[in-house]
Write an enzyme that holds these catalytic residues in place. Structure first.
Site, PDB file in Angstrom:
ATOM      1  CG  ASN A   9       3.435 -20.152  -5.339  1.00 27.86           C
ATOM      2  OD1 ASN A   9       2.235 -20.411  -5.513  1.00 27.86           O
ATOM      3  ND2 ASN A   9       4.046 -19.149  -5.944  1.00 27.86           N
ATOM      4  CD1 TRP A  10       1.883 -26.537  -4.266  1.00 25.70           C
ATOM      5  CD2 TRP A  10      -0.218 -27.316  -4.292  1.00 25.70           C
ATOM      6  NE1 TRP A  10       1.797 -27.570  -3.359  1.00 25.70           N
ATOM      7  CE2 TRP A  10       0.516 -28.064  -3.358  1.00 25.70           C
ATOM      8  CE3 TRP A  10      -1.571 -27.623  -4.478  1.00 25.70           C
ATOM      9  CZ2 TRP A  10      -0.037 -29.107  -2.608  1.00 25.70           C
ATOM     10  CZ3 TRP A  10      -2.136 -28.660  -3.732  1.00 25.70           C
ATOM     11  CH2 TRP A  10      -1.372 -29.394  -2.815  1.00 25.70           C
ATOM     12  CE  LYS A  11       5.488 -20.530  -9.406  1.00 23.80           C
ATOM     13  NZ  LYS A  11       6.399 -19.709 -10.191  1.00 23.80           N
ATOM     14  CG  HIS A  95       4.711 -14.899  -6.585  1.00 27.65           C
ATOM     15  ND1 HIS A  95       5.007 -14.870  -7.927  1.00 27.65           N
ATOM     16  CD2 HIS A  95       5.379 -15.948  -6.070  1.00 27.65           C
ATOM     17  CE1 HIS A  95       5.826 -15.873  -8.211  1.00 27.65           C
ATOM     18  NE2 HIS A  95       6.072 -16.545  -7.098  1.00 27.65           N
ATOM     19  CD  GLU A  97       4.699 -16.637 -11.101  1.00 26.99           C
ATOM     20  OE1 GLU A  97       3.716 -17.110 -10.519  1.00 26.99           O
ATOM     21  OE2 GLU A  97       5.765 -17.272 -11.253  1.00 26.99           O
ATOM     22  CD  GLU A 167       9.547 -16.201  -4.397  1.00 26.45           C
ATOM     23  OE1 GLU A 167       9.689 -17.425  -4.371  1.00 26.45           O
ATOM     24  OE2 GLU A 167       8.556 -15.643  -4.896  1.00 26.45           O
ATOM     25  N   GLY A 173      11.408 -19.964 -11.628  1.00 28.18           N
ATOM     26  CA  GLY A 173      10.980 -20.827 -12.724  1.00 28.18           C
ATOM     27  C   GLY A 173      11.966 -20.911 -13.874  1.00 28.18           C
ATOM     28  CB  SER A 212      15.476 -22.253  -9.650  1.00 26.12           C
ATOM     29  OG  SER A 212      14.755 -21.694 -10.736  1.00 26.12           O
ATOM     30  N   GLY A 233       8.499 -23.121  -5.788  1.00 26.84           N
ATOM     31  CA  GLY A 233       7.470 -23.183  -6.815  1.00 26.84           C
ATOM     32  C   GLY A 233       7.413 -24.562  -7.447  1.00 26.84           C
ATOM     33  N   GLY A 234       8.039 -24.699  -8.614  1.00 23.43           N
ATOM     34  CA  GLY A 234       7.951 -25.932  -9.389  1.00 23.43           C
ATOM     35  C   GLY A 234       8.212 -27.200  -8.595  1.00 23.43           C
TER      36      GLY A 234
END
Ligand code: PEP
Length: 251
Positions: A9-11, A95, A97, A167, A173, A212, A233-234
C-alpha cells in the site's frame, strides 16, 4: 491450500520521478512464483504503474473506490468500473486511515465492498482495533463487528471473492508489530467467525496481516497457520525491502 499474497500500500506517496524509480527497482527483484504480489499506488499513478510493471508478475490495485459503479455525476470519485477498465484487479476497502481520518463508516464501507465486486474488483477488507480497544480487551469484539457488517449486509458468499487484512491500528506506521501469536489469535478468530457461516469460504479466504511488517519480521508472521501474507505500507516503498518480504512469503 491458500496461495500467499503480499500487497504493498503506497498510500499518498509517489511523484512521477519516485514512481519511476520504484518501478525500476521492482522490475529487478526476484519474486517468488508461488506468491500473489500486488501494489496499490495512488489512483493518479495506476496506469503508469500498470504500464511499468508489464511482464513483472505484479498485479495493481487501487486504494479506494466510489460507493457507486459505472460513470456519473460524482465529482472527485473514481468507480470500481473505471479502475477495472484501467487494469486494476483489487481495491482496498476500509483502511484505518480512511475509517479514522476520512470518517468512513461500516455502512459506507459495505457499499464500497459491494461496488468493488460489482465493478469486477476483488475487495481487500481492512479491519483492526485501536490501542485503546486492545487495552480494553475489545479486540475480537471490534474486529468481529467490522466483519459482521459485511457478512450481514452481503452474505458470506461475498467472501468467496475477497481478501481480508487484519491491521491493528496501533501497529500501522508506528514500528510496533503484533507478535506472531497476537496476530494468529485474531486471524484464527476471523476464520472461525466466517466458518460459522460457511466453512469452505472460511478455509479459502486469504487473511493478510498488516502493521509495520518488514523483511526482518515477515517470515515469523507468515509462518503462522492463519496468516496468508501481508499488507505492507512503509516498507513497500523500498523495492529491495518489499522484494525480501515477498520472498519470505514464498518460503
Ligand atoms: C498499511 O498502511 O496498511 C500498513 C500496514 O502500514 P505500515 O506497514 O507502514 O505499518
Amino acid at each position: 491450500m491458500r496461495r500467499p499474497m503480499v500487497a504493498g500500500n503506497w498510500k499518498m506517496h509517489g511523484t512521477r520521478a519516485s514512481v519511476a524509480e520504484l518501478l525500476k527497482g521492482l522490475g529487478s527483484e526476484a519474486l517468488p512464483g508461488g506468491v500473489d504480489v500486488v501494489v496499490f499506488p495512488p489512483s493518479l499513478h495506476v496506469e503508469r504503474v500498470i504500464d511499468g510493471l508489464q511482464g513483472a508478475s505484479i498485479e495493481v490495485g487501487a486504494q479506494n473506490c466510489a460507493t457507486q459503479t459505472g460513470q456519473g455525476a460524482l465529482t472527485g470519485e473514481i468507480s470500481s468500473t473505471q479502475l477495472a477498465d484501467a487494469g486494476c484487479k483489487l481495491v482496498l476497502v476500509g483502511h484505518s486511515e480512511r475509517r479514522q481520518v476520512i470518517g468512513e463508516s461500516d455502512e459506507v464501507l459495505v457499499r464500497k465492498f459491494e461496488a468493488a465486486q460489482a465493478g469486477g474488483l476483488i475487495p481487500v477488507l481492512c479491519i483492526g482495533e485501536t490501542l485503546a480497544e486492545r487495552e480494553a480487551g475489545k479486540t475480537l469484539e471490534v474486529v468481529g463487528r467490522q466483519l459482521s457488517s459485511v457478512i450481514d449486509a452481503l452474505g458470506i458468499g461475498a467472501f468467496a471473492r475477497a481478501v481480508i487484512a487484519y491491521e491493528p491500528v496501533w501497529a500501522i506506521g508506528t514500528g510496533l508489530t503484533a507478535t506472531p501469536e497476537q496476530a494468529q489469535d485474531v486471524h484464527a478468530a476471523i476464520r472461525a467467525q466466517l466458518a460459522v457461516e460457511n466453512s469452505e469460504v472460511a478455509q479459502g479466504v486469504r487473511l493478510l496481516y498488516g502493521g509495520s511488517v518488514k523483511a526482518a519480521n515477515a517470515a515469523e508472521l507468515f509462518g503462522m497457520p492463519d496468516i496468508d501474507g501481508g499488507l505492507i505500507g512503509g516498507a513497500s516503498l523500498n523495492a529491495d525491502e518489499f522484494g525480501a518480504i515477498c520472498r519470505a512469503a514464498g518460503n
